[in-house]
Design a protein around this motif. Structure first.
Motif, PDB file in Angstrom:
ATOM      1  N   MET A 122       0.823  -1.213   0.000  1.00 41.24           N
ATOM      2  CA  MET A 122       0.000   0.000   0.000  1.00 41.24           C
ATOM      3  C   MET A 122       0.858   1.266   0.000  1.00 41.24           C
ATOM      4  SD  MET A 122      -3.324  -0.435  -0.092  1.00 41.24           S
ATOM      5  CE  MET A 122      -3.947   1.061   0.687  1.00 41.24           C
ATOM      6  N   PHE A 123       1.924   1.258   0.796  1.00 41.73           N
ATOM      7  CA  PHE A 123       2.756   2.456   0.959  1.00 41.73           C
ATOM      8  C   PHE A 123       4.053   2.401   0.159  1.00 41.73           C
ATOM      9  CE2 PHE A 123       0.129   2.190   4.809  1.00 41.73           C
ATOM     10  CZ  PHE A 123      -0.485   3.439   4.765  1.00 41.73           C
ATOM     11  N   LYS A 124       4.162   1.391  -0.716  1.00 38.99           N
ATOM     12  CA  LYS A 124       5.323   1.238  -1.598  1.00 38.99           C
ATOM     13  C   LYS A 124       6.638   1.212  -0.808  1.00 38.99           C
ATOM     14  CE  LYS A 124       3.291   3.290  -5.760  1.00 38.99           C
ATOM     15  NZ  LYS A 124       1.911   3.328  -5.316  1.00 38.99           N
ATOM     16  N   ALA A 125       6.640   0.439   0.273  1.00 43.32           N
ATOM     17  CA  ALA A 125       7.844   0.254   1.078  1.00 43.32           C
ATOM     18  C   ALA A 125       8.673  -0.894   0.508  1.00 43.32           C
ATOM     19  CB  ALA A 125       7.472  -0.045   2.530  1.00 43.32           C
ATOM     20  N   ASP A 126       9.936  -0.973   0.915  1.00 43.16           N
ATOM     21  CA  ASP A 126      10.808  -2.059   0.459  1.00 43.16           C
ATOM     22  C   ASP A 126      10.190  -3.400   0.861  1.00 43.16           C
ATOM     23  OD1 ASP A 126      13.178  -4.067   1.064  1.00 43.16           O
ATOM     24  OD2 ASP A 126      13.950  -2.619  -0.381  1.00 43.16           O
ATOM     25  N   SER A 127       9.951  -4.264  -0.120  1.00 38.07           N
ATOM     26  CA  SER A 127       9.204  -5.497   0.136  1.00 38.07           C
ATOM     27  C   SER A 127       9.992  -6.505   0.969  1.00 38.07           C
ATOM     28  CB  SER A 127       8.789  -6.143  -1.193  1.00 38.07           C
ATOM     29  OG  SER A 127       9.918  -6.419  -2.000  1.00 38.07           O
ATOM     30  N   THR A 128      11.290  -6.633   0.697  1.00 37.83           N
ATOM     31  CA  THR A 128      12.088  -7.632   1.426  1.00 37.83           C
ATOM     32  C   THR A 128      12.247  -7.257   2.889  1.00 37.83           C
ATOM     33  OG1 THR A 128      13.328  -8.197  -0.583  1.00 37.83           O
ATOM     34  CG2 THR A 128      14.292  -8.843   1.524  1.00 37.83           C
ATOM     35  N   ILE A 129      12.629  -6.012   3.142  1.00 34.82           N
ATOM     36  CA  ILE A 129      12.807  -5.565   4.535  1.00 34.82           C
ATOM     37  C   ILE A 129      11.483  -5.649   5.283  1.00 34.82           C
ATOM     38  CG2 ILE A 129      13.377  -3.589   6.009  1.00 34.82           C
ATOM     39  CD1 ILE A 129      15.390  -2.709   3.909  1.00 34.82           C
ATOM     40  N   SER A 130      10.396  -5.257   4.634  1.00 34.81           N
ATOM     41  CA  SER A 130       9.086  -5.315   5.282  1.00 34.81           C
ATOM     42  C   SER A 130       8.711  -6.748   5.618  1.00 34.81           C
ATOM     43  CB  SER A 130       8.025  -4.690   4.370  1.00 34.81           C
ATOM     44  OG  SER A 130       8.307  -3.331   4.114  1.00 34.81           O
ATOM     45  N   LEU A 131       8.949  -7.668   4.680  1.00 41.55           N
ATOM     46  CA  LEU A 131       8.638  -9.074   4.932  1.00 41.55           C
ATOM     47  C   LEU A 131       9.445  -9.607   6.111  1.00 41.55           C
ATOM     48  CD1 LEU A 131       7.372 -11.807   4.228  1.00 41.55           C
ATOM     49  CD2 LEU A 131       9.208 -12.141   2.560  1.00 41.55           C
ATOM     50  N   LEU A 132      10.739  -9.313   6.125  1.00 44.17           N
ATOM     51  CA  LEU A 132      11.593  -9.795   7.217  1.00 44.17           C
ATOM     52  C   LEU A 132      11.158  -9.200   8.554  1.00 44.17           C
ATOM     53  CD1 LEU A 132      15.152  -9.724   5.563  1.00 44.17           C
ATOM     54  CD2 LEU A 132      13.689 -11.712   5.997  1.00 44.17           C
ATOM     55  N   LEU A 133      10.768  -7.938   8.549  1.00 45.56           N
ATOM     56  CA  LEU A 133      10.286  -7.316   9.786  1.00 45.56           C
ATOM     57  C   LEU A 133       8.973  -7.941  10.233  1.00 45.56           C
ATOM     58  CD1 LEU A 133      11.098  -3.526   9.201  1.00 45.56           C
ATOM     59  CD2 LEU A 133      12.247  -5.118  10.743  1.00 45.56           C
ATOM     60  N   GLY A 134       8.121  -8.306   9.272  1.00 39.98           N
ATOM     61  CA  GLY A 134       6.882  -8.997   9.622  1.00 39.98           C
ATOM     62  C   GLY A 134       7.158 -10.340  10.267  1.00 39.98           C
ATOM     63  N   VAL A 135       8.121 -11.076   9.711  1.00 41.24           N
ATOM     64  CA  VAL A 135       8.512 -12.368  10.271  1.00 41.24           C
ATOM     65  C   VAL A 135       9.113 -12.184  11.659  1.00 41.24           C
ATOM     66  CG1 VAL A 135      10.121 -14.296  10.027  1.00 41.24           C
ATOM     67  CG2 VAL A 135       8.833 -13.492   8.037  1.00 41.24           C
ATOM     68  N   GLY A 136      10.001 -11.214  11.798  1.00 41.57           N
ATOM     69  CA  GLY A 136      10.635 -10.971  13.096  1.00 41.57           C
ATOM     70  C   GLY A 136       9.646 -10.547  14.152  1.00 41.57           C
ATOM     71  N   THR A 137       8.679  -9.707  13.774  1.00 42.22           N
ATOM     72  CA  THR A 137       7.654  -9.251  14.709  1.00 42.22           C
ATOM     73  C   THR A 137       6.728 -10.386  15.109  1.00 42.22           C
ATOM     74  OG1 THR A 137       7.704  -7.028  13.739  1.00 42.22           O
ATOM     75  CG2 THR A 137       5.777  -7.600  15.055  1.00 42.22           C
ATOM     76  N   GLY A 138       6.357 -11.206  14.132  1.00 41.80           N
ATOM     77  CA  GLY A 138       5.413 -12.278  14.409  1.00 41.80           C
ATOM     78  C   GLY A 138       6.012 -13.459  15.135  1.00 41.80           C
ATOM     79  N   VAL A 139       7.296 -13.752  14.864  1.00 46.14           N
ATOM     80  CA  VAL A 139       7.883 -14.989  15.403  1.00 46.14           C
ATOM     81  C   VAL A 139       8.840 -14.697  16.558  1.00 46.14           C
ATOM     82  CG1 VAL A 139       9.037 -17.159  14.806  1.00 46.14           C
ATOM     83  CG2 VAL A 139       7.655 -15.988  13.100  1.00 46.14           C
ATOM     84  N   CYS A 140      10.090 -14.487  16.267  1.00 46.57           N
ATOM     85  CA  CYS A 140      11.059 -14.355  17.373  1.00 46.57           C
ATOM     86  C   CYS A 140      12.251 -13.468  17.013  1.00 46.57           C
ATOM     87  CB  CYS A 140      11.544 -15.734  17.826  1.00 46.57           C
ATOM     88  SG  CYS A 140      12.252 -16.762  16.513  1.00 46.57           S
ATOM     89  N   GLY A 141      11.946 -12.308  16.448  1.00 44.89           N
ATOM     90  CA  GLY A 141      12.982 -11.310  16.254  1.00 44.89           C
ATOM     91  C   GLY A 141      14.110 -11.706  15.321  1.00 44.89           C
ATOM     92  N   ALA A 142      15.348 -11.438  15.774  1.00 47.47           N
ATOM     93  CA  ALA A 142      16.526 -11.608  14.933  1.00 47.47           C
ATOM     94  C   ALA A 142      16.714 -13.044  14.461  1.00 47.47           C
ATOM     95  CB  ALA A 142      17.772 -11.153  15.697  1.00 47.47           C
ATOM     96  N   ALA A 143      16.445 -14.023  15.328  1.00 45.82           N
ATOM     97  CA  ALA A 143      16.633 -15.423  14.943  1.00 45.82           C
ATOM     98  C   ALA A 143      15.705 -15.806  13.797  1.00 45.82           C
ATOM     99  CB  ALA A 143      16.386 -16.336  16.147  1.00 45.82           C
ATOM    100  N   ALA A 144      14.475 -15.326  13.836  1.00 47.20           N
ATOM    101  CA  ALA A 144      13.528 -15.626  12.763  1.00 47.20           C
ATOM    102  C   ALA A 144      13.956 -14.968  11.458  1.00 47.20           C
ATOM    103  CB  ALA A 144      12.126 -15.162  13.159  1.00 47.20           C
ATOM    104  N   ILE A 145      14.380 -13.716  11.546  1.00 48.59           N
ATOM    105  CA  ILE A 145      14.850 -13.007  10.356  1.00 48.59           C
ATOM    106  C   ILE A 145      16.040 -13.726   9.744  1.00 48.59           C
ATOM    107  CG2 ILE A 145      15.986 -10.889   9.569  1.00 48.59           C
ATOM    108  CD1 ILE A 145      14.222  -9.374  11.575  1.00 48.59           C
TER     109      ILE A 145
END
Length: 340
Positions: A122-145
């Motif tokens: 929606m906001f045309k943000a970097d897709s890879t960084i956003s995806l990794l941040l979504g994974v890190g937020t949802g799962v377990c931070g740095a280890a998940a990323i």
């Protein structure tokens, strides 16, 4: 004479490789020292080390002569750290006491990743960084990323940016939770579930839950461990979709490599859950040493990734994903709070 020259060259390469690995641990040490200062003790060694690595790259450039050792840290040590991280996951406790929380964790992870990816589009943000941040937020931070990054073929720079953001934002949220805890109308158990279901890292959960007492800390870690447990099935879901995506792209057909380090992660989880302390007694100081070594390996690996970060690119690529992650984290906290 040619043989001696070849041996000298190999020895020279080995020495530079060792110097590169040592360099990542040196910056990791500076990160540890920085994180021990008042005001930075909650930020953590990982985030401080990445900050130092990025600053070093900005002012002194990438140390190409040490490249092989730095790559070893950012790739091999990273996988080893994730394998050892499995010892932190007690599968037995999850199966016995955490199945109800596990269902909540599944919903949280799916919702967070979906919302983050949707907002990035929606906001045309970097897709890879956003995806990794979504994974890190949802799962377990740095280890998940770190576990998902090679599967989605993330650049080292994007991985390091994502880890740095999640460590810093997660710390701010953890401190915010500790400030809110005395005034919230939640029982220690409910507060623990809230913290364990929404905060980013295991360390963040511990920081936030510890002031609420032992019961809150225990249930919060149980809720968090359920999210860590779901990292492995999530990784296989990503592998499936990435392979489907590559099959549809005839110009770039390359199957995602099987993440064998996640098998090691599972094996260590089983060992930590059913062997250590039950079949084999291991002194606490040894387990603490292994945990500390895991942190150092992960920090050195993140230093290697952080040395690839260009500050100008960081400003350009990370601002929108950062805002999206903060927004998603706030939504997660509020909705989970009212669902408890």
């Amino acid at each position: 004479m040619y043989v001696n020259t070849e041996k000298k060259q190999k020895l020279k390469s080995l020495l530079w490789w060792g110097a590169g690995v040592a360099f990542t641990f040196l910056i990791a040490l500076f990160g540890y020292l920085l994180s021990s200062l008042p005001g930075l003790d909650n930020v953590g060694q990982l985030a401080c080390a990445i900050i130092i690595a990025v600053i070093y790259r900005h002012f002194f450039g990438y140390p190409y002569i040490l490249k092989n050792g730095i790559i070893f840290s950012s790739q091999k040590l990273l996988r080893l750290a994730i394998i050892l991280y499995g010892l932190k996951l007690n599968i037995d406790i999850i199966f016995q006491d955490g199945m109800g929380l596990l269902l909540r964790d599944v919903i949280i992870i799916a919702a967070v990743i979906f919302l983050t990816v949707w907002a990035a589009k929606m906001f045309k943000a970097d897709s890879t960084i956003s995806l990794l941040l979504g994974v890190g937020t949802g799962v377990c931070g740095a280890a998940a990323i770190a576990a998902i990054a090679p599967i989605v073929k993330s650049k080292d720079e994007d991985t390091a940016i994502s880890v740095g953001i999640i460590a810093l934002v997660g710390t701010v949220f953890a401190v915010g939770y500790t400030l809110l805890e005395p005034v919230l109308p939640l029982s220690p158990e409910s507060y623990g579930i809230w913290a364990g279901s929404t905060l980013h890292e295991l360390a963040h959960v511990a920081i936030a839950a510890e002031p609420a007492g032992e019961d809150a800390l225990a249930i919060s870690l149980l809720a968090k461990l359920g999210r860590v447990f779901l990292l492995v099935p999530l990784a296989f879901i990503f592998i499936f979709f990435m392979n489907r995506k590559e099959e549809g792209n005839r110009e770039k057909r390359s199957k995602v490599k099987f993440p064998w380090f996640l098998v090691g992660f599972l094996i260590m989880s089983v060992v930590g859950s059913y062997v250590i302390g039950k079949a084999v007694e291991v002194p606490d100081n040894i387990m603490e040493g292994v945990s500390s070594l895991t942190t150092w390996f992960l920090t050195a690996a993140m230093v290697g990734l952080g040395l690839n970060v260009n500050l100008y690119e960081l400003r350009r690529k990370a601002f929108k994903p950062l805002l999206i992650m903060i927004g998603v984290s706030l939504i997660l906290s509020v909705l989970t709070y009212f669902s408890i």
